[in-house]
Design a protein around this motif. Structure first.
Motif, PDB file in Angstrom:
ATOM      1  N   ASN A 275       0.820  -1.208   0.000  1.00  0.00           N
ATOM      2  CA  ASN A 275       0.000   0.000   0.000  1.00  0.00           C
ATOM      3  C   ASN A 275       0.856   1.261   0.000  1.00  0.00           C
TER       4      ASN A 275
ATOM      5  N   GLY B  24      -7.372  -1.493   2.268  1.00  0.00           N
ATOM      6  CA  GLY B  24      -6.470  -2.608   2.051  1.00  0.00           C
ATOM      7  C   GLY B  24      -5.320  -2.716   3.025  1.00  0.00           C
TER       8      GLY B  24
ATOM      9  N   TYR C  74      -1.244   0.596  -5.068  1.00  0.00           N
ATOM     10  CA  TYR C  74      -1.938  -0.566  -5.631  1.00  0.00           C
ATOM     11  C   TYR C  74      -1.944  -0.568  -7.158  1.00  0.00           C
TER      12      TYR C  74
ATOM     13  N   ARG D 196     -11.159  -6.681  -4.527  1.00  0.00           N
ATOM     14  CA  ARG D 196     -11.719  -6.222  -3.261  1.00  0.00           C
ATOM     15  C   ARG D 196     -12.075  -7.396  -2.350  1.00  0.00           C
TER      16      ARG D 196
ATOM     17  N   SER E  88      -8.972  -8.572  -0.818  1.00  0.00           N
ATOM     18  CA  SER E  88      -8.489  -7.576   0.134  1.00  0.00           C
ATOM     19  C   SER E  88      -9.188  -7.722   1.479  1.00  0.00           C
TER      20      SER E  88
ATOM     21  N   HIS F 117      -4.809   5.803  -1.404  1.00  0.00           N
ATOM     22  CA  HIS F 117      -4.863   4.496  -0.766  1.00  0.00           C
ATOM     23  C   HIS F 117      -6.127   3.718  -1.125  1.00  0.00           C
TER      24      HIS F 117
ATOM     25  N   SER G   3      -7.664  -0.675  -4.907  1.00  0.00           N
ATOM     26  CA  SER G   3      -7.841  -1.476  -3.693  1.00  0.00           C
ATOM     27  C   SER G   3      -9.308  -1.673  -3.360  1.00  0.00           C
TER      28      SER G   3
ATOM     29  N   SER H 155      -1.499  -5.967  -0.571  1.00  0.00           N
ATOM     30  CA  SER H 155      -1.908  -5.749  -1.951  1.00  0.00           C
ATOM     31  C   SER H 155      -2.443  -7.062  -2.528  1.00  0.00           C
TER      32      SER H 155
END
Length: 395
Positions: free
Chosen positions: A31, A338, A225, A304, A307, A201, A205, A374
């Protein structure tokens, strides 16, 4: 020590597409700086030989000039939920935040307040403070709990008829809090302000729907990401409805209507290109383009989902293996991006030790260990190795 069982990894097949680190035991900082793709190790030298080396200056007429908007459209489609013509790749995140905030000030004459989190990323705060000082504006600082971030209710308390804009991170750099971006946007706009999201961020992600949410402007880096590499160019989104009024505070020749006319007066280009100032960073866009292709293949929904599984697994491991630590991130996966942050009084010493052992998390002042996961390059086994090493280092 026992540990929770790792879930199955539906994206495991993508792990081998990244350049392996020579001494890595666990890379828990994706990240902050994403790992490079093996494809990029081929793309960059091929460009040097075949495009830059063979075509030289002719490359500008053979596609380079359009690359910033083309790549922006890809980011918009793959990651932002943005229609074409609203996203462009240019400059750094810092420069683009300045441009958008300065443009917002011009777009809201008679208003004199900017809204931002007190614990926002330093660049964002520094720019807001400088603009407030230069233009005699008031800053409305929002305070939030350490394990949370901006909520519609918190933001609402700091809005008024004097609000120019709110600048908020979609996913907080420290806690990982994923704001309800649609709801926050709505309350800012109801007060007559402009909503500017720092998505550094968030992009790549979490799934973003900037058009659907009615966002005014957004900005983000591409080296987290999006794996664009250190110093990779940033991107900016400006909703089409604002293009006619957008005034670029750093006018440059490639943001002009006819760059090669070498005109004596500046006339802005139509659409998002008016936000461009100088020559686009063509070489710096190559790794980003490769990663966008991988995200297209995997799908942001699947990214996602993994994540959420990665951060949930990391939290379960921390709860089990580091009971004296405090989780400074949301437990609710709907509000979590994330990465997670673990607070412990020995955090600084532990991170210094772990880096020497090939385990790479982040230290965040004053006592946080930030664990970035990630989804396309991080395995569940890597998470377990990293958290177990962290537990030992924090003793």
């Amino acid at each position: 020590m026992t540990a929770p069982s790792a879930p199955a990894d539906p994206l495991e097949r993508y792990l081998d597409e990244f350049v392996p680190g020579d001494d890595l035991v666990a890379y828990l900082d994706g990240n902050s700086l994403g790992r490079p793709l093996l494809a990029t190790a081929e793309t960059v030298p091929a460009f040097v030989r075949e495009s830059w080396g063979a075509r030289l200056i002719r490359g500008w007429d053979e596609g380079w000039l359009a690359r910033a908007e083309e790549l922006g459209n890809r980011i918009g489609a793959v990651c932002l939920g943005a229609g074409s013509g609203q996203t462009v790749v240019a400059d750094s995140t810092t420069v683009l935040i300045f441009k958008l905030l300065r443009a917002a000030i011009d777009a809201r004459p008679g208003r004199d307040e900017l809204v931002i989190m007190r614990d926002e990323f330093p660049t964002d705060r520094f720019i807001v403070e400088r603009l407030a000082d230069d233009h005699d504006l008031t800053i409305r600082w929002i305070d939030a709990p350490a394990d949370a971030g901006a909520t519609p209710e918190l933001v609402q308390e700091h809005l008024s008829a004097r609000t120019i804009a709110a600048l908020v991170s979609g996913v907080s750099y420290r806690s990982g809090w994923w704001a309800d971006m649609a709801a926050v946007t709505a309350v800012v706009q109801a007060a007559g302000g402009l909503m500017i999201w720092d998505c550094s961020h968030a992009v790549g992600s979490v799934p973003l729907e900037l058009d659907e949410w009615g966002v005014d402007m957004a900005v983000g880096c591409s080296y987290k990401y999006l794996n664009g590499g250190p110093g990779a160019p940033a991107w900016a989104y400006v909703a089409a409805r604002h293009h006619g009024q957008l005034r670029n505070p750093i006018p440059g020749w490639l943001g002009a209507r006819e760059p090669f006319a070498m005109a004596t007066e500046y006339s802005p280009a139509p659409g998002i290109r008016r936000l461009v100032s100088g020559t686009p960073p063509i070489v710096g866009m190559l790794p980003l383009a490769d990663m966008l292709s991988l995200i297209e293949r995997a799908g942001i929904g699947a990214i996602r989902a993994k994540s959420v599984a990665l951060t949930s697994y990391a939290i379960a491991l921390v709860d089990d293996l580091i009971p004296d630590a405090r989780l400074a991130s949301p437990r609710d996966p709907m509000r979590r991006g994330g990465h997670i942050t673990v607070d412990h009084p020995h955090a600084r010493r532990a991170v210094e030790q772990l880096w020497g052992e090939g385990v790479i998390p982040d230290f965040r002042h004053p006592s946080g260990v930030r664990v970035g996961l990630s989804p396309l390059s991080t395995s569940f086994a890597e998470v377990e190795r990293g958290v177990r090493a962290l537990a030992s280092a924090l003793v």
